[in-house]
Design a protein around this motif. Structure first.
Motif, short mmCIF file in Angstrom:
data_model
loop_
_atom_site.label_atom_id
_atom_site.label_comp_id
_atom_site.label_asym_id
_atom_site.label_seq_id
_atom_site.Cartn_x
_atom_site.Cartn_y
_atom_site.Cartn_z
N ALA A 157 6.91 -3.59 -1.95
CA ALA A 157 8.18 -3.30 -2.63
C ALA A 157 8.05 -2.12 -3.59
CB ALA A 157 8.66 -4.54 -3.37
N GLN A 158 6.90 -1.99 -4.23
CA GLN A 158 6.69 -0.88 -5.16
C GLN A 158 6.43 0.44 -4.42
OE1 GLN A 158 7.02 -0.96 -8.50
NE2 GLN A 158 7.64 -3.09 -8.31
N ALA A 159 5.69 0.36 -3.31
CA ALA A 159 5.30 1.58 -2.58
C ALA A 159 6.39 2.09 -1.64
CB ALA A 159 4.02 1.32 -1.79
N THR A 170 -5.44 -7.60 0.12
CA THR A 170 -4.36 -7.47 1.10
C THR A 170 -3.17 -6.76 0.45
OG1 THR A 170 -3.55 -9.66 0.49
CG2 THR A 170 -5.01 -9.51 2.40
N PHE A 171 -2.39 -6.09 1.28
CA PHE A 171 -1.20 -5.39 0.80
C PHE A 171 -0.11 -6.44 0.61
CE2 PHE A 171 2.02 -2.00 0.74
CZ PHE A 171 1.32 -1.03 0.06
N SER A 172 0.15 -6.79 -0.64
CA SER A 172 1.06 -7.89 -0.95
C SER A 172 2.52 -7.47 -0.82
CB SER A 172 0.81 -8.38 -2.38
OG SER A 172 1.25 -7.40 -3.31
N PHE A 212 3.31 -0.58 5.99
CA PHE A 212 1.93 -0.27 5.63
C PHE A 212 1.01 -1.15 6.45
CE2 PHE A 212 4.15 1.32 1.92
CZ PHE A 212 3.48 2.51 1.69
N ARG A 213 0.01 -0.52 7.06
CA ARG A 213 -0.93 -1.26 7.90
C ARG A 213 -2.36 -0.94 7.48
NH1 ARG A 213 2.86 -3.03 10.98
NH2 ARG A 213 4.40 -1.71 12.01
N HIS A 230 -5.67 0.28 -6.65
CA HIS A 230 -5.55 -0.77 -7.65
C HIS A 230 -6.36 -1.98 -7.21
CE1 HIS A 230 -2.41 -2.37 -4.96
NE2 HIS A 230 -2.53 -3.52 -5.61
N SER A 231 -6.49 -2.93 -8.11
CA SER A 231 -7.27 -4.12 -7.79
C SER A 231 -6.39 -5.35 -7.72
CB SER A 231 -8.38 -4.33 -8.83
OG SER A 231 -7.85 -4.40 -10.14
N HIS A 232 -6.90 -6.35 -7.01
CA HIS A 232 -6.35 -7.69 -7.01
C HIS A 232 -7.42 -8.57 -7.63
CE1 HIS A 232 -3.20 -7.14 -3.56
NE2 HIS A 232 -2.93 -6.42 -4.63
#
Length: 142
Positions: A99-101, A92-94, A137-138, A84-86
């Motif tokens: 919370a969704q993943a 960055t993994f927000s 997640f890293r 997906h895009s930001h």
């Protein structure tokens, strides 16, 4: 030149992901990357962003996710990456992505990485890939 985290992915996969994310602008684009077996062909499957706030979040429509799952089963594919895009923000993994993943601290899709493209003024300028390691997640370095 876009910094791409996984040099082993075919150029056609990269191009298809970038094209979808740029075409979704100014909303977030999203989709999945599938692969047949461990070394088979790759396929990019763009999905419609069904989030209530598509400028700042993404969500797969349940019926579309079901269709992708059924397609993958029929084609002996597996989801290897969610992308997906930001929009106008870093790749960055927000906290919302997390919370969704991984609600309740456990990944919904074990073994699946997450690719985030930073889109500024309609162009993907940076891509980062994240994977589950240990308890979070890293960032996966190339």
């Amino acid at each position: 030149m876009i910094r791409w985290p996984e040099p082993g992915w075919p150029l056609a996969v990269r191009d298809a992901v970038v094209h979808h994310l740029e075409s979704a602008y100014p909303e977030e684009g999203c989709g999945v990357i599938l692969q047949t077996g461990d070394a088979g062909p790759w396929r990019v499957r763009p999905l419609r962003n069904a989030a209530a706030r598509p400028h700042t979040a993404y969500a797969f429509a349940p019926e579309e996710w079901l269709a992708v799952s059924m397609e993958a089963d029929a084609r002996a594919e597996r989801v290897v990456c969610v992308f997906h895009s930001h929009v106008e923000s870093p790749a960055t993994f927000s906290p919302e992505d997390r919370a969704q993943a991984a609600p309740e601290g456990h990944p919904l899709l074990p073994g699946v990485s997450y690719l985030i493209g930073s889109v500024h003024r309609g162009c993907v300028v940076w891509v980062c890939q994240y994977g589950w390691q240990g308890d979070d997640f890293r960032l996966q370095e190339p």
